[in-house]
Design a protein around this motif. Structure first.
Motif, PDB file in Angstrom:
ATOM      1  N   VAL A 291      17.471   3.939 -14.120  1.00 45.91           N
ATOM      2  CA  VAL A 291      16.199   3.234 -14.334  1.00 45.91           C
ATOM      3  C   VAL A 291      16.337   2.210 -15.458  1.00 45.91           C
ATOM      4  O   VAL A 291      15.832   1.086 -15.364  1.00 45.91           O
TER       5      VAL A 291
ATOM      6  N   MET B 226      17.170  -2.468 -19.065  1.00 42.36           N
ATOM      7  CA  MET B 226      16.314  -2.462 -20.255  1.00 42.36           C
ATOM      8  C   MET B 226      16.913  -1.567 -21.332  1.00 42.36           C
ATOM      9  O   MET B 226      16.250  -0.647 -21.825  1.00 42.36           O
TER      10      MET B 226
ATOM     11  N   TRP C  48      11.373   4.776  -5.703  1.00 45.27           N
ATOM     12  CA  TRP C  48      11.775   3.387  -5.415  1.00 45.27           C
ATOM     13  C   TRP C  48      11.653   3.063  -3.926  1.00 45.27           C
ATOM     14  O   TRP C  48      11.854   3.932  -3.073  1.00 45.27           O
TER      15      TRP C  48
HETATM   16  C1  LIG Z   1      12.591  -2.704  -9.647  1.00 49.19           C
HETATM   17  C2  LIG Z   1      11.523  -1.648  -9.361  1.00 49.19           C
HETATM   18  C3  LIG Z   1      10.419  -1.785 -10.396  1.00 49.19           C
HETATM   19  C4  LIG Z   1      10.954  -1.897  -7.943  1.00 49.19           C
HETATM   20  O1  LIG Z   1       9.891  -0.971  -7.735  1.00 49.19           O
HETATM   21  P1  LIG Z   1       9.592  -0.401  -6.267  1.00 49.19           P
HETATM   22  O2  LIG Z   1       8.324   0.378  -6.298  1.00 49.19           O
HETATM   23  O3  LIG Z   1      10.808   0.283  -5.757  1.00 49.19           O
HETATM   24  O4  LIG Z   1       9.365  -1.750  -5.470  1.00 49.19           O
HETATM   25  P2  LIG Z   1       8.596  -1.888  -4.086  1.00 49.19           P
HETATM   26  O5  LIG Z   1       8.822  -0.671  -3.260  1.00 49.19           O
HETATM   27  O6  LIG Z   1       7.204  -2.284  -4.372  1.00 49.19           O
HETATM   28  O7  LIG Z   1       9.453  -3.049  -3.448  1.00 49.19           O
HETATM   29  C5  LIG Z   1       9.037  -4.357  -3.200  1.00 49.19           C
HETATM   30  C6  LIG Z   1      10.009  -4.937  -2.199  1.00 49.19           C
HETATM   31  O8  LIG Z   1      11.309  -5.000  -2.762  1.00 49.19           O
HETATM   32  C7  LIG Z   1      12.228  -4.291  -1.973  1.00 49.19           C
HETATM   33  N1  LIG Z   1      13.155  -3.645  -2.884  1.00 49.19           N
HETATM   34  C8  LIG Z   1      12.876  -2.735  -3.830  1.00 49.19           C
HETATM   35  N2  LIG Z   1      13.999  -2.382  -4.490  1.00 49.19           N
HETATM   36  C9  LIG Z   1      15.005  -3.095  -3.920  1.00 49.19           C
HETATM   37  C10 LIG Z   1      16.392  -3.176  -4.151  1.00 49.19           C
HETATM   38  N3  LIG Z   1      16.987  -2.477  -5.132  1.00 49.19           N
HETATM   39  N4  LIG Z   1      17.126  -4.012  -3.383  1.00 49.19           N
HETATM   40  C11 LIG Z   1      16.550  -4.740  -2.407  1.00 49.19           C
HETATM   41  N5  LIG Z   1      15.209  -4.724  -2.147  1.00 49.19           N
HETATM   42  C12 LIG Z   1      14.457  -3.895  -2.891  1.00 49.19           C
HETATM   43  C13 LIG Z   1      11.390  -3.292  -1.184  1.00 49.19           C
HETATM   44  O9  LIG Z   1      12.014  -2.910  -0.007  1.00 49.19           O
HETATM   45  C14 LIG Z   1      10.129  -4.088  -0.949  1.00 49.19           C
HETATM   46  O10 LIG Z   1      10.288  -4.968   0.128  1.00 49.19           O
HETATM   47  P3  LIG Z   1       9.450  -4.766   1.490  1.00 49.19           P
HETATM   48  O11 LIG Z   1       7.989  -4.738   1.071  1.00 49.19           O
HETATM   49  O12 LIG Z   1       9.805  -5.965   2.293  1.00 49.19           O
HETATM   50  O13 LIG Z   1       9.921  -3.467   2.041  1.00 49.19           O
HETATM   51  C15 LIG Z   1      12.114  -0.206  -9.389  1.00 49.19           C
HETATM   52  O14 LIG Z   1      13.227  -0.173  -8.545  1.00 49.19           O
HETATM   53  C16 LIG Z   1      12.528   0.219 -10.776  1.00 49.19           C
HETATM   54  O15 LIG Z   1      11.745   0.837 -11.509  1.00 49.19           O
HETATM   55  N6  LIG Z   1      13.775  -0.112 -11.164  1.00 49.19           N
HETATM   56  C17 LIG Z   1      14.317   0.239 -12.479  1.00 49.19           C
HETATM   57  C18 LIG Z   1      13.571  -0.440 -13.612  1.00 49.19           C
HETATM   58  C19 LIG Z   1      13.512  -1.938 -13.456  1.00 49.19           C
HETATM   59  O16 LIG Z   1      14.481  -2.582 -13.077  1.00 49.19           O
HETATM   60  N7  LIG Z   1      12.339  -2.500 -13.825  1.00 49.19           N
HETATM   61  C20 LIG Z   1      12.133  -3.921 -13.815  1.00 49.19           C
HETATM   62  C21 LIG Z   1      12.699  -4.493 -15.054  1.00 49.19           C
HETATM   63  S1  LIG Z   1      12.392  -6.219 -15.104  1.00 49.19           S
END
Ligand SMILES: CC(C)(COP(=O)(O)OP(=O)(O)OC[C@H]1O[C@@H](n2cnc3c(N)ncnc32)[C@H](O)[C@@H]1OP(=O)(O)O)[C@@H](O)C(=O)NCCC(=O)NCCS
Length: 186
Positions: free
Chosen positions: A30, A34, A105
């Motif tokens: 996660v 960050m 996720w």
């Molecule tokens: C990045 C993060 C916030 C995304 O949250 P999430 O709830 O999984 O995102 P969503 O499900 O709303 O995804 C939105 C879109 O992105 C896509 N997506 C999500 N993660 C993805 C990945 N790793 N690779 C490719 N596509 C991805 C989803 O499939 C979705 O597309 P769709 O609606 O066409 O299916 C989450 O993975 C996370 O907490 N990551 C670690 C912390 C982080 O990086 N925070 C952001 C710092 S800037």
């Protein structure tokens, strides 16, 4: 503050969140992008939690960190929050961030949460611009910002050092007038 959709609740932190927040802040997957807010010990997580709770009691609040939970099961999903970058007569400019536990996720949780929070921020706070950004290879975060109606503002080359490697960064924004157009078109 308490916001809801059919499946999630966005709420203020409480002391009993320590276990869940500690899991989130110590999860290497996660926190990859960050490292500056990664927690190394329970004390670090307590400080982060108490900071969020203390801020929530202030009248002139600068940080707004919220827990995201499943409405039915009350399971802790992760965190979304914003900080005030600029407080001008015209309104506030803020920076938005989010991170959730890996088991949640790819299920649309963050996109849904960001949309709800953006509506709340523009409707009830004197905010004129919301900024967010991420490392250029964080596809999930880019997708979230774009799906929430944000537009790319900059591409900063070799801007962030993560685990000894330089990364590009993308900055996104949504202005209140851009949000209003989106709301009127729905
Ligand atoms: C990045 C993060 C916030 C995304 O949250 P999430 O709830 O999984 O995102 P969503 O499900 O709303 O995804 C939105 C879109 O992105 C896509 N997506 C999500 N993660 C993805 C990945 N790793 N690779 C490719 N596509 C991805 C989803 O499939 C979705 O597309 P769709 O609606 O066409 O299916 C989450 O993975 C996370 O907490 N990551 C670690 C912390 C982080 O990086 N925070 C952001 C710092 S800037």
């Amino acid at each position: 503050m308490n916001l809801e959709s059919d499946r999630i609740r966005i709420r203020e932190y409480k002391e009993s969140d320590i276990g869940s927040l500690h899991l989130l802040l110590t999860n290497k997957k996660v926190m990859t992008y960050m490292p500056e807010i990664r927690s190394n010990a329970l004390d670090d997580s307590y400080k982060t939690l108490y900071d969020a709770i203390m801020e929530s009691k202030l009248i002139h609040r600068n940080k707004f960190f919220f827990a995201i939970e499943d409405k039915d099961t009350k399971a802790y999903i992760g965190e979304i929050g914003y900080t005030i970058l600029l407080d001008a007569i015209e309104g506030k400019v803020v920076n938005l961030g989010y991170f959730i536990l890996p088991q949640f996720w790819g299920k649309g949780y963050v996109t849904e949460t960001v949309k709800i929070l953006i509506d709340y921020m523009f409707e009830t706070q004197n905010i004129i611009k919301i900024c967010a950004g991420c490392v250029a290879d964080n596809i999930g975060s880019i997708q979230v910002m774009e799906k929430a109606g944000m537009v790319q503002e900059s591409h900063l080359v070799k801007h962030m050092m993560i685990e000894g490697q330089l990364h590009d960064r993308y900055d996104y924004r949504i202005l209140k007038e851009e949000w209003l157009v989106r709301v009127q078109n729905h």
